[in-house]
Structure formats: C-alpha cells, structure tokens
Scaffold this active site. Structure first.
Site, PDB file in Angstrom:
ATOM      1  N   CYS A   1       0.837  -1.211   0.000  1.00  0.00           N
ATOM      2  CA  CYS A   1       0.000   0.000   0.000  1.00  0.00           C
ATOM      3  C   CYS A   1       0.867   1.254   0.000  1.00  0.00           C
ATOM      4  O   CYS A   1       1.738   1.422   0.859  1.00  0.00           O
ATOM      5  CB  CYS A   1      -0.902   0.018   1.235  1.00  0.00           C
ATOM      6  N   ILE A   2       0.609   2.149  -0.932  1.00  0.00           N
ATOM      7  CA  ILE A   2       1.500   3.307  -1.099  1.00  0.00           C
ATOM      8  C   ILE A   2       1.500   4.229   0.113  1.00  0.00           C
ATOM      9  O   ILE A   2       2.562   4.653   0.576  1.00  0.00           O
ATOM     10  CB  ILE A   2       1.197   4.075  -2.412  1.00  0.00           C
TER      11      ILE A   2
END
Lengths: 130, 102, 138
Positions: free
Chosen positions: A78-79
């Site tokens: 997840c960024i």
C-alpha cells in the site's frame, strides 16, 4: 479457486506474515490461484530488501520474493502505508527527493484500490493480522 | 453458505475468541491458529466456553501452531479437529467467506 | 463482466478504539477509496470499535490528527450502513447518545436526512456477517 490475501503486520514481531506465507504456499500446492497479496499497515515492512535477519532465521522478504517469482504472484504494498514507513521504489524515491529505494524484488507499490479489487476479483479474501 | 472464522489470539490474553463465538452462525467453522491454539488444550478454562456456547459449529486448530507451542494432538480437547495449512485452505474453500477476528 | 455482476457485499469489521493503533484510521481510508468501486458497503462497529464513533474526540493532547469528522462525511460517499453493536455499547457503559450523529441525504426521498447508524443486536450482527461476500477486518 482464486484467493486474495491481506497481510496487516510486518515480519518477525508478529506471526501474521509467516502464517500468510504458509497459507499461500499451501493454496498454490493445491492448485489454487492467488490473485494478489496485499500488504497493509505495518505489513508493508515485508517489502523492503534491506532486512538482514540472522542466517539461522527465515528471511520473510526473500521467501515472499521467491514465491512471487516461482508462481508469478502479484505482491502489492500500500503506497500510503509504505510512505509512512519508508518503503520506496525508485520512482517514489525520486518523487519524494529521497536518496535511495528499498523495495524488494517481486513487490510493487500501489494504492488501496488494489485491495478493493482483490476483494472483488478473488473468490475468497483471507486477512492475516494482529 | 457458512463462514470460516479465524482467531489468532490467545483467549487468555484477548477477547477475540469470545467475540468470534458470539457471532458465529449454525454450520460455521472456527479455526484457532497462531497463539489462539493455547485455547484448545484439554483442561483449559475456555474449553467449556467453546463447547457450551456453540455446539452447532465445527472447531479446528492449526497443527503446526500447536506443535510449535509444545501442545500434542493428544492434549487437545475432544471435539476439536487438528488441520494443517492445507486443511486451512480447504476450510476457506468449503466456506463462503472468511472472517478474521484479529 | 458488467459492473453490476461485479457488485459484492463488503463488510468492514472495526473492533478497536481509535488512536492506540492505526487500524481505525486505515479502515476508514479503505472505505473512502473503496467507495469509487460502487460495491455494497457496510461497516460493523463491534467491541472497542464502537469508540470510533464516540462524539467529542479531542486529539490535541496526543499529537495525532482527529479523523472522527470523516465518519460524518461517509454519507457523501454512498456509505450509509454503519452497524453499531448494541451489546458492545452497553458493556462499555455507552449508549447511542454518546455517538456522533451520522446521517445521509436520501436522494430517493427528497433528500431527507436519514441516520446512517443502525443499532444492531449481536444476533443480527451474526446474520450480517453471514450474508457478506468479502470481510475486511482491522
């Protein structure tokens, strides 16, 4: 059957990543497909290639990378969670003005939409966390 | 189609197992793994809860997590089945959804 | 495959108080991002998760961002089903009066303001879980 797997915790402190890895391996051995493994919260820490565990311990990052290589798995970090915790690929490092990147082979950084998509596309979504 | 509920916390430490058992439906399965396996040991105080509260659901415990904690299959309370990771996968397939009680 | 055929029932299970861990915040993030995918979304607040909706959260003293207002905006994202477990509230000495008022505007009913919070018995919560396609636990 097609599985989606979510890993919410980092390696070593909690068993979540180990459990998820062994579940994934068992599912593949039974001929199931894994649509995606999504690493969220501290789970993004599974995706740094800079970890150096003692030689007599398992190397979870390497295990995941090898599993991804062998079975062409999609490992997504997840960024937003990755940025909070200093997990960067070359593009992100450049964009954020950082002097290096650490994403491990087989992992890629993307958005939370990938988690929702895994829920939509997989027949079963299995969450490993704390 | 029933639900597979997973619990990974020791019931001696957290309330996840209790919460899980409060929300199971008839025909569901509950899998105890990671530290939750300590709740499956014969003579433990949660065995009564497991049996009395939810006689209608199937109880499972993950063998490799038992072994890692020095609990032998013979130490497991009656009515709880031991599965391996492949069995975990089969349970996820056999149920319509997986609900993790973290 | 059409979007309709891909529409699944998503349940977000929230069982922890906010701020002590990041899970409440990151659950909310997924709900907001997920809204764009037009799935059938429900949120469950069980155990300490009910504290996520308690009114009057003030984070000034702990140095963290107060994200509680975001729950009130969920209606604008078509997220209108917030199931709060009655027994979880009661066990913690809380009532529905302690929660933030969370509403949405019903476009099919002349934009009438309607409550998004549904007080739900434990047995109903079990039924809600049993009808989902995807359950995301935090």
């Amino acid at each position: 059957m097609r599985f989606g797997i979510v890993v919410n915790e980092g390696p070593y402190t909690r068993q979540a990543s180990d459990s998820a890895y062994l579940f994934a391996k068992a599912a593949l051995a039974k001929g199931h497909e894994i649509f995606r493994v999504f690493f969220y919260h501290d789970g993004v820490n599974n995706g740094t290639r800079f970890t150096v565990p003692p030689q007599d311990d398992r190397n979870l990052q390497r295990l995941w990378s090898e599993l991804a290589e062998t079975h062409k798995l999609d490992l997504v970090v997840c960024i937003a969670a990755a940025q909070r915790r200093g997990i960067l690929d070359a593009n992100e490092a450049k964009r954020q003005g950082k002097d290096g990147d650490n994403i491990a082979p087989g992992f890629r950084i993307s958005g939370l939409g990938q988690l929702i998509e895994a829920g939509i596309q997989a027949d079963r979504l299995v969450v490993f966390g704390d | 189609m029933p639900t597979l509920h997973t619990v990974n916390k020791s019931p001696y430490e957290r309330s996840s197992l209790e919460s899980c058992l409060d929300h199971v439906a008839e025909g569901d399965s509950v899998l105890m793994f990671e530290d939750a396996v300590v709740g499956a040991r014969r003579g433990g105080k949660f065995i009564a809860t497991l049996k009395a509260e939810r006689p209608s659901c199937a109880l499972y415990v993950l063998g490799p997590d038992l072994a890692a904690r020095g609990i032998k299959p013979a130490d497991i309370a009656e009515g709880i089945s031991v599965v391996d990771y492949g069995g975990f996968v089969d349970l996820a397939v056999a149920n319509a959804r997986v609900c993790a009680w973290l | 495959m059409s979007e309709q055929a891909n529409r699944k029932k998503f349940l977000y299970v929230n069982r922890r108080a906010p701020y002590g861990t990041i899970y409440a915040l990151e659950s909310l993030e997924v709900v907001l991002i997920g809204a764009a995918f037009e799935q059938d979304v429900s949120l469950a607040f069980i155990d300490d998760g009910v504290y996520q909706l308690v009114a009057g959260q003030d984070t000034a003293g702990v140095g963290m961002k107060n994200f509680s207002k975001t729950y009130r905006a969920l209606g604008d994202y078509e997220v209108r089903k917030l199931y709060v477990e009655r027994e979880s509230l009661a066990e913690r000495g809380l009532t529905v009066e302690d929660l933030m008022p969370i509403t949405y505007e019903d476009e099919d009913d002349d934009y009438a303001e309607k409550p998004s919070i549904h007080l739900t018995d434990r047995s109903e919560m079990a039924r809600l879980i049993a009808e989902q396609d995807v359950i995301l636990s935090f």
